[in-house]
Design an enzyme around this catalytic site. Structure first.
Site, PDB file in Angstrom:
ATOM      1  CG  HIS A   1      49.008 -31.180 -82.769  1.00  0.00           C
ATOM      2  ND1 HIS A   1      50.312 -31.141 -83.166  1.00  0.00           N
ATOM      3  CD2 HIS A   1      48.990 -31.813 -81.560  1.00  0.00           C
ATOM      4  CE1 HIS A   1      51.071 -31.730 -82.241  1.00  0.00           C
ATOM      5  NE2 HIS A   1      50.287 -32.138 -81.257  1.00  0.00           N
TER       6      HIS A   1
ATOM      7  CG  ASP B   1      41.050 -43.468 -82.048  1.00  0.00           C
ATOM      8  OD1 ASP B   1      42.139 -44.084 -82.153  1.00  0.00           O
ATOM      9  OD2 ASP B   1      40.786 -42.422 -82.668  1.00  0.00           O
TER      10      ASP B   1
ATOM     11  CG  ASP C   1      53.156 -33.735 -74.582  1.00  0.00           C
ATOM     12  OD1 ASP C   1      53.901 -32.735 -74.494  1.00  0.00           O
ATOM     13  OD2 ASP C   1      52.267 -33.837 -75.462  1.00  0.00           O
TER      14      ASP C   1
ATOM     15  CE1 TYR D   1      47.301 -35.817 -74.039  1.00  0.00           C
ATOM     16  CE2 TYR D   1      49.621 -35.739 -74.661  1.00  0.00           C
ATOM     17  CZ  TYR D   1      48.316 -35.296 -74.822  1.00  0.00           C
ATOM     18  OH  TYR D   1      48.029 -34.330 -75.749  1.00  0.00           O
TER      19      TYR D   1
HETATM   20  N1  Q9C Z   1      49.985 -43.322 -79.274  1.00  0.00           N
HETATM   21  C1  Q9C Z   1      48.992 -32.924 -77.970  1.00  0.00           C
HETATM   22  O1  Q9C Z   1      49.873 -33.267 -77.179  1.00  0.00           O
HETATM   23  N2  Q9C Z   1      49.136 -39.264 -81.499  1.00  0.00           N
HETATM   24  N3  Q9C Z   1      48.585 -33.733 -78.940  1.00  0.00           N
HETATM   25  C2  Q9C Z   1      48.666 -40.174 -80.522  1.00  0.00           C
HETATM   26  C3  Q9C Z   1      48.965 -42.363 -79.463  1.00  0.00           C
HETATM   27  C4  Q9C Z   1      48.594 -37.942 -81.409  1.00  0.00           C
HETATM   28  C5  Q9C Z   1      49.163 -35.018 -79.115  1.00  0.00           C
HETATM   29  C6  Q9C Z   1      49.217 -41.551 -80.720  1.00  0.00           C
HETATM   30  C7  Q9C Z   1      49.211 -37.131 -80.318  1.00  0.00           C
HETATM   31  C8  Q9C Z   1      48.598 -35.767 -80.247  1.00  0.00           C
HETATM   32  C9  Q9C Z   1      48.348 -31.607 -77.823  1.00  0.00           C
HETATM   33 ZN    ZN Z   2      51.889 -32.924 -77.136  1.00  0.00          ZN
END
Ligand code: Q9C
Ligand code: ZN
Length: 674
Positions: free
Chosen positions: A137, A22, A267, A307
């Site tokens: 979230h 994914d 992030d 990340y």
């Molecule tokens: N390109 C937190 O930072 N979208 N959640 C991902 C990947 C979801 C981030 C798309 C990002 C969720 C806690």
């Molecule tokens: Zn985030």
């Protein structure tokens, strides 16, 4: 007073991962936690923290925020087959389940609660929980964005319920909007939720209309939800600091929280593939520091996103080291906010000006324009992007490089004091009276310049000690100092002259509170910046480096004074980037002790904490509180601040407008309005 920083971590939370393909979820890996913890261990920071065990959040804890149906559904996931897990996951957005994630989610929420317990019971002053899965979230009945249970929202309700905490401030510096936190407290005035987030006019995940600046809360909670949408990537340290100085901090001080919770996602740091921002890891030292004098220092940081493993680990270390009380390194390139950040700031301030008296003066954006602004700005920026996009290929975010934050070298002596014989040295400080290693030439120069008429040996020895102290601070052998002197004005002149002399390559920020004579004859070369607070109207400011701030009511108007400190002094100070801060309390200052401590605490974010405080020898009762702030103890809360005196706000604002061409961090709007 209790110091100490809690660190809450358990390897168990690394024991789940994505089991299928994914692309949306592949960045959320167990290594996020292991590298963060490993960096804390390697740097010796983990050892300096109080290690607190995690626990599982109970059903009752989880039900503080989530629905019974949702909890029951998640409870079944450990027994599901891979196919069932995939299917279960499908009903939510950008999240994955694993047979062990329910267990980890209980530990993540429980870790946040253990942290709240440690801070609220006074076992530690503050702390950080390193957790997976993140939380901000997740919603009442839904997982989302890698989050299962809303760790911080649960912690806020728990603190209110168990400890009777009246007001909780949640600062969400993760680069995504914590919509789950917003939904939980939208109509609750006891929880102030602040979030900045990559938005790009609703093109960025989670692409919600309600993440924009005009979602300000509902019903009784109106004004208690603050969204700062970033409509461009590449935001830098200046953009983040601007939002803190001109929005978050004034509102936070007015709100007067009993507890600060941080949705500490990293992030928002440089190198992150999700955020694509350019703020460096050391900025988190300052964001942390600036929040540490709220709520009597009760601050709980709970990990959310992050990340890029390098940037994440560095940012976690910066945050924890600052919680431990080590002075922060000066942030890189503070050359002022970008136009898009200023547009966002302007929109948020104007959306909230009716709810917060600290923002009443903010430039208005007529209500009818607020909705059109969203679209108008979007169109303008799309145009810009079209012209900009060409030639930017190959600049992928993962290839971004930045220097590792320098190791912070903390002097063995935190705070030295130069006091008359009868005054006892405050606990934790070191009495300093050495002029032995001071060049005799300097002593004779002091005599010549400052003791022309009288041959006062007490004054000479006190001035010599001060000069020697300046040198030790410059060499980073001592972090900060405090002196009681006979004549504050003279001592100030003496220290400034010495600190700015050629052999010490200092930039000295002089902050004077009170009317005395100050070195206003400053040179244009920028070696000295003087900011003087007084209630006497002084002649027009003549020079970029001498800034008189006139407060009509003197300092009895705490709100007016804080308004000037947060919106004027702090941004000036950060942009000036001093190597030494000289804080001077003139004899007539009469500034209330707690405000003085707040000022002292906030200014220690500058110059790596290199700060000298000068006070009149009569003000013995001020020594203890000042020393406590210099030692890194949190200042007491100021209480809920009333509206500042309109005249004072007007004069501070007009000063800010006059200065903003020279000092970019003083800007609050992109256009030259007001
Ligand atoms: N390109 C937190 O930072 N979208 N959640 C991902 C990947 C979801 C981030 C798309 C990002 C969720 C806690
Ligand atoms: Zn985030």
């Amino acid at each position: 007073m209790k110091m100490g920083t809690a660190l809450i971590y358990d390897e168990e939370m690394t024991k789940y991962k994505l089991l299928w393909v994914d692309p949306a979820c592949k960045i959320e890996v167990p290594e996020r936690l292991t590298v963060s913890h490993e960096a804390l261990v390697q740097s010796g920071l983990a050892d300096r923290c109080v290690s607190i065990p995690v626990r599982e959040a109970t059903d009752a804890d989880i039900l503080l925020v989530h629905s019974e149906e949702y909890l029951e559904a998640v409870k079944k996931t450990p027994y599901m087959t891979l196919e069932d897990l995939k299917e279960f996951t499908l009903q939510y957005g950008d999240v994955y389940f694993h047979p062990n994630i329910y267990h980890c989610a209980k530990l993540a929420a429980g870790a946040a609660l253990q942290l709240v317990d440690s801070v609220m019971t006074g076992k530690v002053r503050n702390g950080m929980a390193l957790v997976r899965p993140p939380g901000h979230h997740s919603m009442r009945s839904a997982a989302s964005g890698f989050c299962v249970f809303n760790n911080v929202a649960i912690a806020a309700r728990y603190a209110k319920q168990k400890y009777g905490v009246k007001r909780v401030l949640i600062v969400d510096w993760d680069i995504h909007h914590g919509q789950g936190v917003q939904y939980s407290f939208e109509d609750d005035p006891s929880v102030l939720y602040f979030s900045w987030h990559r938005y790009e006019h609703q093109k960025f995940w989670p692409q919600l209309r309600e993440s924009d600046f005009d979602s300000v809360g509902k019903n009784k909670g109106v004004g208690f939800n603050i969204n700062v949408p970033w409509n461009k990537v590449g935001m830098q340290n200046s953009d983040y600091l601007s939002i803190f100085c001109h929005l978050l901090l004034p509102v936070a001080y007015e709100f007067n929280p009993d507890l600060v919770l941080v949705c500490a996602g990293f992030d928002s740091a440089i190198g992150d593939p999700e955020g694509e921002m350019c703020a460096t890891p050391d900025i988190f030292a300052h964001l942390t520091h600036l929040l540490m004098n709220l709520a009597g220092g009760k601050l709980c940081a709970v990990l959310e996103g992050g990340y890029n493993l390098t940037s994440l680990a560095q940012s976690v270390c910066q945050t924890v080291q600052t919680l431990l009380g080590d002075p922060a390194p000066p942030p890189a390139n503070l050359d002022g906010p970008c136009k898009s950040a200023l547009d966002s700031l302007h929109c948020v301030r104007s959306a909230h000006r009716q709810y917060w008296s600290c923002l009443k003066h903010a430039a208005d954006l007529p209500t009818c324009e607020i909705s059109t602004k969203r679209i108008k700005v979007a169109e303008e920026e799309e145009e810009e992007e079209k012209t900009l996009d060409k030639g930017e290929e190959g600049n992928s975010i993962e290839e971004k490089v930045w220097p590792e934050p320098p190791k912070r070298v903390t002097p063995t002596i935190r705070t030295a004091v130069v006091l008359p014989d009868g005054v006892t040295c405050p606990d934790g400080c070191k009495r300093f009276s050495s002029s032995e290693d001071l060049d005799p030439l300097i002593i004779s120069k002091l005599k010549e310049n400052f003791l022309k008429d009288a041959d006062d040996s007490d004054t000479l020895s006190s001035l010599s000690s001060l000069a020697a102290l300046v040198e030790k601070v410059e060499k980073n052998e001592i972090c900060s100092g405090l002196a009681l002197v006979r004549d504050v004005s003279m001592a100030t002149m003496c220290v400034v002259q010495h600190a700015a002399s050629a052999h010490l390559r200092n930039r000295v920020l002089v902050v004077c509170v009170g009317d005395g004579k100050v070195p206003s004859h400053v040179t244009e070369d920028g070696k000295i910046l003087v900011v003087q607070f007084s209630n006497k109207d002084s002649e027009e400011q003549k020079c970029k480096y001498y800034i008189p701030v006139c407060l009509k009511k003197g300092y009895s108007d705490v709100s007016g004074f804080m308004h000037a400190v947060l919106g004027l002094l702090l941004p000036l100070a950060y942009e000036y980037d001093p190597t030494l801060v000289l804080l001077v309390r003139m004899s007539d200052a009469g500034l209330c002790e707690i405000v003085w401590q707040q000022l002292t605490g906030l200014l220690q974010g500058l110059a790596q904490g290199h700060m000298l405080v000068l006070m009149q020898d009569g003000e013995k009762e001020c020594v203890g509180p000042t020393a406590s702030s210099l030692l890194g103890y949190p200042a007491p809360s100021l209480g809920q601040l009333p509206a500042p005196l309109p005249e004072d706000v007007a004069s501070i604002e007009s000063l800010r407008h006059r200065l903003k061409a020279d000092w970019k961090l003083l800007q609050t709007t992109a256009q030259e309005t007001g």
